[in-house]
Design an enzyme around this catalytic site. Sequence first.
Site, PDB file in Angstrom:
ATOM      1  N   TYR A 173      -3.706   0.471   7.793  1.00 14.49           N
ATOM      2  CA  TYR A 173      -4.690  -0.048   8.475  1.00 14.49           C
ATOM      3  C   TYR A 173      -4.445  -1.147   9.582  1.00 14.49           C
ATOM      4  O   TYR A 173      -5.349  -1.075  10.463  1.00 14.49           O
ATOM      5  CB  TYR A 173      -5.654  -1.028   7.494  1.00 14.49           C
ATOM      6  CG  TYR A 173      -7.143  -0.513   7.695  1.00 14.49           C
ATOM      7  CD1 TYR A 173      -7.834   0.607   7.664  1.00 14.49           C
ATOM      8  CD2 TYR A 173      -8.019  -1.796   7.952  1.00 14.49           C
ATOM      9  CE1 TYR A 173      -8.964   0.874   8.083  1.00 14.49           C
ATOM     10  CE2 TYR A 173      -9.259  -1.693   8.082  1.00 14.49           C
ATOM     11  CZ  TYR A 173      -9.965  -0.456   8.045  1.00 14.49           C
ATOM     12  OH  TYR A 173     -11.164  -0.092   8.445  1.00 14.49           O
ATOM     13  N   LYS A 180     -11.579  -5.513  11.808  1.00 14.87           N
ATOM     14  CA  LYS A 180     -12.655  -5.603  10.668  1.00 14.87           C
ATOM     15  C   LYS A 180     -12.622  -7.232  10.271  1.00 14.87           C
ATOM     16  O   LYS A 180     -13.871  -7.636  10.079  1.00 14.87           O
ATOM     17  CB  LYS A 180     -12.287  -5.085   9.572  1.00 14.87           C
ATOM     18  CG  LYS A 180     -12.400  -3.451   9.745  1.00 14.87           C
ATOM     19  CD  LYS A 180     -13.624  -2.885   9.938  1.00 14.87           C
ATOM     20  CE  LYS A 180     -14.089  -1.566  10.087  1.00 14.87           C
ATOM     21  NZ  LYS A 180     -15.217  -1.037  10.294  1.00 14.87           N
TER      22      LYS A 180
END
Length: 281
Positions: A173, A180
């Site tokens: 990620y 995020k």
Amino acid sequence: MSTVMSEPPPPLRAGLLAGRKGLVLGVVNQRSIAWGIARRLAAEGAELGFTYRARSAGQWLEKSLPRLAADGAPAPYLGHCDVLEDGAMDRVCAEFAELHGAVDFVVHAVAHADKDELAGGLAGTSRQGFTQAMESSVYSLIGLAGAVRPYLSPDSSLLTLSYLGAERVCHGYNVLGVAKAALESAARYLAAELGPAGTRVNVLSAGPVRTLATFGLPNFAASMAQRAARSPLGRPVTPQDIAGTALYLLSDLSSGTTGETVYVDAGYHVMGTWPGDVGHA
């Protein structure tokens, strides 16, 4: 001779969002989390507007949106919006508000990082790749809040989507996890800033589901199966799970909730160790 009186039929259910009007950003195709949310909101009576960036997404939406409109109602608003383009969010918010008079809710489902940047690890992220990820994933929410603020109704709600990679290391990620994390922080600050006017801002952190975006993540299918097996509910998350929580956060059912990150991941995020782990407590 007595007359048997039949009971009147039950009243038609108006829906939790009857009369509410809102924008959805980030639908790409039928697999998009945002599309699953939109379908649930429409089923509850919401009048929706959509934006798109890619031409292919716009063409798909143009064909699909009439199915969401009630009989006799006009097709939902559809506007092109590249969140990296100055003035784009101001334009679509103004156009939607001109049609509907006000905006009751917004679903922000926009995030992007180049797959080559993700594959290179965080330390290998380029300055350009980092900037693009932050602008696409984080500033898009901040800029959207500023653009829609003049048109928000007194009991409005903003919802953005996140992932567990914001607070834990999720393999592959990388820069999106950093983005995020910043997105969740931005949502808290916006909740404090917009709260006095009656606007709530919340984050829905969804577990993994198969979308177009996940095709750029390495070993996604195996990771999804492992997480399902290790979650307290022992199953994968469904688009219906996510859409139901989005409905709650955008409706009056959550009227006292703002600044929160709500997880829809079958409970996976609460786990620290699992049976069979070496040295687990």
